[in-house]
Design an enzyme around this catalytic site. Structure first.
Site, mmCIF file in Angstrom:
data_model
loop_
_atom_site.group_PDB
_atom_site.id
_atom_site.type_symbol
_atom_site.label_atom_id
_atom_site.label_comp_id
_atom_site.label_asym_id
_atom_site.label_seq_id
_atom_site.Cartn_x
_atom_site.Cartn_y
_atom_site.Cartn_z
ATOM 1 N N LYS A 230 -14.049 64.131 -65.547
ATOM 2 C CA LYS A 230 -13.650 65.028 -64.458
ATOM 3 C C LYS A 230 -13.021 64.166 -63.367
ATOM 4 O O LYS A 230 -13.704 63.426 -62.674
ATOM 5 C CB LYS A 230 -14.861 65.785 -63.911
ATOM 6 C CG LYS A 230 -14.480 66.819 -62.859
ATOM 7 C CD LYS A 230 -15.693 67.639 -62.437
ATOM 8 C CE LYS A 230 -15.321 68.833 -61.574
ATOM 9 N NZ LYS A 230 -14.583 68.500 -60.379
ATOM 10 N N ARG A 250 -3.896 75.051 -57.134
ATOM 11 C CA ARG A 250 -4.777 76.130 -57.586
ATOM 12 C C ARG A 250 -4.776 77.279 -56.602
ATOM 13 O O ARG A 250 -5.211 78.372 -56.921
ATOM 14 C CB ARG A 250 -6.177 75.624 -57.883
ATOM 15 C CG ARG A 250 -6.874 75.023 -56.703
ATOM 16 C CD ARG A 250 -8.136 74.348 -57.150
ATOM 17 N NE ARG A 250 -9.269 75.256 -57.068
ATOM 18 C CZ ARG A 250 -10.491 74.924 -57.434
ATOM 19 N NH1 ARG A 250 -10.719 73.739 -57.964
ATOM 20 N NH2 ARG A 250 -11.481 75.759 -57.308
HETATM 21 P P1 AMP Z 1 -14.656 72.080 -58.778
HETATM 22 O O1 AMP Z 1 -13.449 72.003 -57.871
HETATM 23 O O2 AMP Z 1 -15.760 71.161 -58.412
HETATM 24 O O3 AMP Z 1 -15.088 73.512 -59.050
HETATM 25 O O4 AMP Z 1 -14.211 71.538 -60.214
HETATM 26 C C1 AMP Z 1 -13.178 72.105 -60.954
HETATM 27 C C2 AMP Z 1 -11.932 71.263 -60.808
HETATM 28 O O5 AMP Z 1 -12.073 70.005 -61.439
HETATM 29 C C3 AMP Z 1 -10.725 71.839 -61.494
HETATM 30 O O6 AMP Z 1 -10.139 72.858 -60.751
HETATM 31 C C4 AMP Z 1 -9.817 70.624 -61.616
HETATM 32 O O7 AMP Z 1 -9.086 70.462 -60.422
HETATM 33 C C5 AMP Z 1 -10.776 69.463 -61.676
HETATM 34 N N1 AMP Z 1 -10.772 68.713 -62.948
HETATM 35 C C6 AMP Z 1 -10.842 67.369 -63.022
HETATM 36 N N2 AMP Z 1 -10.852 66.958 -64.296
HETATM 37 C C7 AMP Z 1 -10.784 68.068 -65.073
HETATM 38 C C8 AMP Z 1 -10.769 68.287 -66.484
HETATM 39 N N3 AMP Z 1 -10.858 67.286 -67.354
HETATM 40 N N4 AMP Z 1 -10.707 69.579 -66.910
HETATM 41 C C9 AMP Z 1 -10.640 70.615 -66.037
HETATM 42 N N5 AMP Z 1 -10.651 70.455 -64.695
HETATM 43 C C10 AMP Z 1 -10.725 69.199 -64.207
#
Ligand code: AMP
Length: 571
Positions: A230, A250
């Site tokens: 991630k 996004r």
């Molecule tokens: P959060 O913002 O904490 O809800 O985490 C989701 C976000 O992680 C997504 O919207 C992406 O911007 C990010 N992200 C980073 N690495 C990945 C990955 N391998 N797959 C999907 N999302 C990712």
């Protein structure tokens, strides 16, 4: 409200429906089209004074009293209307034309042209029309017609309740509620079913659920899943056309000018004529190639000095999904096929890479991969289902993707992205400034903002000094209609600014309104010991902040580890 909207939309002229739907949300077009209405209050006051024949001083006095140019216009126009006899009708077409001219006015004399265009519309407005016109033109029009409410109303007006999921799907793959409204009114459900993912209309992003441990993730995924690093960067949805590439954030902002190098590299790397892909853009150290923390890539989000930023902040895009390729909607395909379409359709290397991924079948393998992600300076991991039904679910958060972050090991919960809805004046060292903020989460079902905490920690001097500039543009005279709060701050704000907050725990709260009655009758949920991380989430709209449902879920997750049930509530 849905019933009122439904009968109104059913009776509207079909050729105007698209504009009507945008206007009911205070907009002229879908969010992904650049340009927002945001005429300065003072310029609006000038137009009101000009049309109503009231002196600028008196107009301004009324504005200071009410804080709302809409109210000022309503009051002064209604006084004047008793005297004028004749006016030309204010049609939807005329309003849209006028507002568009105001939004697009640029360059020499633009302020004057904006003022005159508005004055012209106000001249033919009734008092109520003037109120809404002025709220719209300043970007403050909120009647509570959230996307979900309009979709409900469209189902009622033109189809049946059972068709609601299909209507929402069409919205999720186009992000254009006006297009969906026009399509259903003109062609019914058959036409709605025909709405597909296409290049140049952004798709609502798929989001991840969270679980507190790797073992729970592997178990929930049925013992086998893909896990990716991630990355801590900016999510980008790239629409690669034959000759041009557009990048969206996004929250559907156009980021093409922020990442021109990525747009260019993507076009060169892409073997398809057309494609829509998603990935995370991360800053890298030019010397070592190591990934750098999030703050670095934010230099690419500036409005000015992009050339230097492109030169000084090298970035890479780590692709993780393919939503479309050469006429084929990939969103109904399983995860491994979508990933395969990236691997086979792109020349990887340099700026364009794939996310690091591994299929795991045990907790040990998952933990090992997590450690390696952290070692590579990532935030954590994203587990993804590899089942047959692992589709790309546009616009939804579900367990097909599960995130797990480093922070979970230290604190009870993930960070929260919360909307500022109010402020309290400071005391002592903070006298004369805002000392604390009232923060809210978003309820997706009702479209309302519900409070979860009073936030007063984590502000440095620069942030305290900058608060008025950040917040005062959204100041409201009274509690905004879409905010539920019992705590009364000194100043109310229309939810617009989103801040990242970490906290120690979630507790039942007698004063906060989030998830009221959901877990316990008479109690809401609040967060304890909240601290601002320093990150203003200007990549998120208030509607994209942490939802009440997520907080309720985190609360039930945390209840396993601690009693966490003290009814004292947060500050
Ligand atoms: P959060 O913002 O904490 O809800 O985490 C989701 C976000 O992680 C997504 O919207 C992406 O911007 C990010 N992200 C980073 N690495 C990945 C990955 N391998 N797959 C999907 N999302 C990712």
């Amino acid at each position: 409200m849905t019933d009122i909207l439904a009968s109104f939309l059913a009776g509207a002229d079909k050729s105007e429906l698209r504009s009507i739907v945008y206007l009911s949300q205070g907009k002229l077009h879908p969010d992904f089209v650049p340009g927002v209405l945001g005429m300065a209050d003072r310029l609006v006051l000038k137009a009101i004074s000009f049309t109503s024949g009231t002196s600028e001083t008196d107009t301004e006095r009324l504005w200071i009293e009410t804080g709302d140019p809409g109210k000022v216009a309503e009051t002064l126009i209604s006084k004047k209307k008793q005297m004028t006899l004749f006016s030309e009708e204010l049609t939807v077409e005329r309003v849209v034309k006028g507002l568009t001219a105001i939004q697009d006015a640029d360059g020499k004399d633009s302020q004057d042209r904006k003022m005159k265009t508005l004055a012209n519309l106000l001249h033919d407005s009734g008092p109520l029309e003037a109120r809404y016109l002025c709220r719209t033109v300043t970007g403050r029009m909120r009647v509570g017609a959230a996307d979900m409410t309009i979709l409900d109303a469209l189902a009622l007006a033109f189809a049946t309740k059972e068709d609601r999921p299909e209507i929402e799907r069409a919205f999720n793959v186009t992000c254009d509620i006006g297009l969906v409204a026009e399509t259903i009114a003109e062609g019914g459900m058959d036409a709605v079913r025909g709405i597909r993912v296409s290049v140049d209309s952004p798709v609502k992003v798929m989001l991840a659920e969270r679980l507190p441990s790797v073992s729970q993730i592997v178990e929930r995924m049925g013992g086998r899943c893909a896990i990716e690093y991630k990355y801590d960067g900016i999510r980008v949805q790239a629409h690669i056309g034959k000759d041009s590439v557009r990048l969206y954030s996004r929250r559907l902002e156009d980021l093409t000018s922020n990442f021109p190098d990525i747009a260019d590299s993507l076009r060169k790397a892409c073997g398809y004529g057309e494609a829509i892909v998603e990935g995370e853009c991360v800053a890298v150290d030019p010397e070592t190639g190591f990934m750098l923390p999030f703050q670095n890539v934010t230099h690419r989000r500036k409005k000015h000095g992009m050339e230097e930023a492109v030169r000084d902040v090298p970035v890479r895009m780590f692709m993780f999904d393919c939503l479309y390729r050469d006429g084929e909607d990939m969103t109904p395909r399983p995860y491994l096929e979508r990933r395969g379409a990236l691997e086979s359709g792109f020349r990887l290397g340099g700026q364009i890479q794939m996310t690091t991924m591994r299929i795991v079948e045990s907790e040990e393998e998952g933990e090992e991969f997590f450690a390696s992600a952290i070692g590579h300076r990532c935030e954590g991991i994203m587990a993804k289902s590899v089942a047959e039904d692992s589709v790309y679910r546009a616009g939804s958060r579900g367990f097909l993707w599960i995130k797990y972050k480093k922070d979970y090991q230290q604190a009870l919960t993930d960070s929260f992205d919360l909307a500022v809805v109010g402020a309290f004046y400071g005391m002592g060292k903070r006298a004369g400034r805002y000392g604390a903020l009232l923060m809210a989460a978003y309820d997706q079902e009702t479209g309302r903002f519900e409070t979860v905490c009073k936030l007063g920690t984590g502000f440095d001097d620069a942030f305290l000094d900058g608060m008025p500039a950040l917040l005062d543009g959204t100041r409201m005279e009274e509690k905004p209609r879409d905010v539920d709060a019992e705590m009364v701050p000194d100043v109310w704000f229309d939810p617009a600014v989103v801040l990242e907050v970490v906290a120690a725990e979630i507790t039942l709260s007698p004063i906060h309104t989030a998830a009221r009655d959901m877990i316990k009758e008479g109690s809401g949920l609040g967060i304890r010991f909240p601290r601002f991380t320093g990150r203003v989430r200007d990549d998120k709209t208030p509607e994209q902040c942490t939802t009440v449902e997520e907080i309720a879920e985190m609360y039930s997750m945390q209840a396993h580890d601690s009693d966490g049930l003290s009814d004292t509530g947060p500050e």
